[in-house]
Design an enzyme around this catalytic site. Sequence first.
Site, short mmCIF file in Angstrom:
data_model
loop_
_atom_site.label_atom_id
_atom_site.label_comp_id
_atom_site.label_asym_id
_atom_site.label_seq_id
_atom_site.Cartn_x
_atom_site.Cartn_y
_atom_site.Cartn_z
N TYR A 215 -5.76 -1.65 -7.19
CA TYR A 215 -6.20 -2.63 -6.40
C TYR A 215 -7.44 -2.54 -5.70
O TYR A 215 -8.28 -3.67 -6.00
CB TYR A 215 -5.09 -2.79 -5.02
CG TYR A 215 -5.49 -3.92 -4.22
CD1 TYR A 215 -5.44 -5.36 -4.54
CD2 TYR A 215 -6.26 -3.57 -2.91
CE1 TYR A 215 -5.71 -6.19 -3.69
CE2 TYR A 215 -6.63 -4.49 -1.91
CZ TYR A 215 -6.45 -5.92 -2.42
OH TYR A 215 -7.05 -6.89 -1.53
N LYS B 294 -10.69 -4.92 -6.57
CA LYS B 294 -11.66 -5.58 -5.34
C LYS B 294 -12.92 -4.89 -5.44
O LYS B 294 -14.19 -6.00 -4.90
CB LYS B 294 -10.93 -5.48 -3.95
CG LYS B 294 -9.68 -5.91 -3.84
CD LYS B 294 -9.88 -7.58 -3.74
CE LYS B 294 -8.62 -8.30 -4.01
NZ LYS B 294 -8.78 -9.85 -3.91
N1 LIG Z 1 -3.72 -9.13 3.27
C1 LIG Z 1 -4.75 -8.29 3.66
O1 LIG Z 1 -5.02 -7.47 4.45
C2 LIG Z 1 -6.18 -8.47 2.47
C3 LIG Z 1 -7.34 -7.87 2.90
C4 LIG Z 1 -8.25 -8.22 1.96
C5 LIG Z 1 -8.13 -9.22 1.11
N2 LIG Z 1 -7.01 -9.98 0.78
C6 LIG Z 1 -6.96 -10.61 -0.47
O2 LIG Z 1 -6.58 -11.91 0.02
C7 LIG Z 1 -6.41 -12.61 -0.82
C8 LIG Z 1 -4.76 -13.53 -0.40
O3 LIG Z 1 -3.72 -12.55 -0.16
P1 LIG Z 1 -3.03 -12.50 0.90
O4 LIG Z 1 -3.14 -11.34 1.79
O5 LIG Z 1 -2.99 -13.77 1.66
O6 LIG Z 1 -1.42 -12.13 0.41
P2 LIG Z 1 -0.35 -13.00 0.09
O7 LIG Z 1 0.23 -13.66 1.55
O8 LIG Z 1 0.70 -12.51 -0.72
O9 LIG Z 1 -0.82 -14.24 -0.87
C9 LIG Z 1 -1.24 -14.14 -2.14
C10 LIG Z 1 -1.36 -15.42 -2.85
O10 LIG Z 1 -1.68 -15.25 -4.28
C11 LIG Z 1 -0.90 -15.74 -4.99
N3 LIG Z 1 -0.65 -14.95 -6.38
C12 LIG Z 1 -0.54 -13.52 -6.36
N4 LIG Z 1 -0.57 -13.44 -7.76
C13 LIG Z 1 -0.65 -14.49 -8.49
C14 LIG Z 1 -0.65 -14.94 -9.77
N5 LIG Z 1 -0.53 -13.95 -10.68
N6 LIG Z 1 -0.57 -16.23 -10.17
C15 LIG Z 1 -0.47 -17.36 -9.17
N7 LIG Z 1 -0.74 -16.95 -7.65
C16 LIG Z 1 -0.78 -15.57 -7.42
C17 LIG Z 1 0.63 -15.91 -4.14
O11 LIG Z 1 1.17 -16.68 -4.82
P3 LIG Z 1 2.86 -16.58 -4.62
O12 LIG Z 1 3.37 -16.69 -3.22
O13 LIG Z 1 3.22 -17.80 -5.23
O14 LIG Z 1 3.38 -15.32 -5.03
C18 LIG Z 1 0.31 -16.18 -3.05
O15 LIG Z 1 -0.19 -17.33 -2.71
C19 LIG Z 1 -5.69 -11.59 -2.18
O16 LIG Z 1 -6.87 -11.63 -3.14
C20 LIG Z 1 -5.96 -10.22 -1.48
O17 LIG Z 1 -6.36 -9.29 -2.43
C21 LIG Z 1 -5.89 -9.59 1.45
#
Ligand SMILES: NC(=O)c1ccc[n+]([C@@H]2O[C@H](COP(=O)([O-])OP(=O)(O)OC[C@H]3O[C@@H](n4cnc5c(N)ncnc54)[C@H](OP(=O)(O)O)[C@@H]3O)[C@@H](O)[C@H]2O)c1
Length: 268
Positions: free
Chosen positions: A158, A162
């Site tokens: 992961y 990133k």
């Molecule tokens: N949470 C953190 O601490 C954090 C920190 C830094 C960066 N980020 C980044 O923020 C972004 C959003 O993550 P989040 O934290 O909001 O997590 P999340 O609530 O798990 O949301 C992830 C989203 O991406 C979608 N997704 C994942 N894999 C997919 C695929 N193969 N095809 C289509 N849709 C897909 C999921 O869809 P479904 O719900 O339909 O599965 C969901 O809508 C990600 O890129 C993550 O790396 C998160």
Amino acid sequence: MDEPSTRTELKPLAVVTGASSGIGYELARQFCEHGYDLAIAADTPLAEAEQAFRSQGAEVASLQTDLATEAGVEQFYDLIRSLDRPVDVLCANAGEGLGHAFLDQPFERVRHVVDTNVTGTLQLIQLIGRDMQARGQGRILITGSIAGLMPGTFNAVYNGTKAFLDSFSFALRNELKDTGVIVTCLMPGGTETEFFHRAELDDTKLGTSKKADPADVARMGFQALMKGDGDVVAGAMNKVRAAIAAVTPQSRLAEMHRGMAEPGSGRK
Ligand SMILES: NC(=O)c1ccc[n+]([C@@H]2O[C@H](COP(=O)([O-])OP(=O)(O)OC[C@H]3O[C@@H](n4cnc5c(N)ncnc54)[C@H](OP(=O)(O)O)[C@@H]3O)[C@@H](O)[C@H]2O)c1
């Protein structure tokens, strides 16, 4: 006398991947609040999110598709093209993590992380980015992470993806600097979403620590994109973490990450 216009003025269109939950859901809400229509995708049903965005006054086109696959990205791009209107904003946000030791992870899950976070993200950015370049207008928000600034022991693939996105975002921004297309990298730190549970990081310090509100993170991303900034590290503490990462040896950062992501570290 001018003919009265028969066509009502179209709202701008924002494309948001991963809009079913977390940061993507909140990004989509931001764009609704600011008068955009939406095209959204995720890999689970989007009916609930769609309904919420419609109640904010947006027209919403949605697709449930796996953006880790070339066909899934193409299907989503086909949907966007069928709307017959330009994309003003692309939020390339969908992503997933994967905890535990690399050698213990099933390879199909490793590949899915890389294909979602990197390959599918690049494919969609290239398709929509070319249209924006041809129009001489558009904004692309890439959700990278401060995780890209450090080796991610026990979430290694992961963090690598990133690091790729954080770097790629600045390179693409520079390539497009005279084209009217703006690229911004949103770099959140720990944010309260489904992410940690899905990545099997529940029993780690990363999983159990206090995190940012995804609505705040999305607001910062929206503002930075509209200002045309190169990046935004979401939150004061994360700015400190990013500054520390910049001056700390990689081996030390890897050891620090072990303390946060090692299975069981959340129980200590
Ligand atoms: N949470 C953190 O601490 C954090 C920190 C830094 C960066 N980020 C980044 O923020 C972004 C959003 O993550 P989040 O934290 O909001 O997590 P999340 O609530 O798990 O949301 C992830 C989203 O991406 C979608 N997704 C994942 N894999 C997919 C695929 N193969 N095809 C289509 N849709 C897909 C999921 O869809 P479904 O719900 O339909 O599965 C969901 O809508 C990600 O890129 C993550 O790396 C998160």
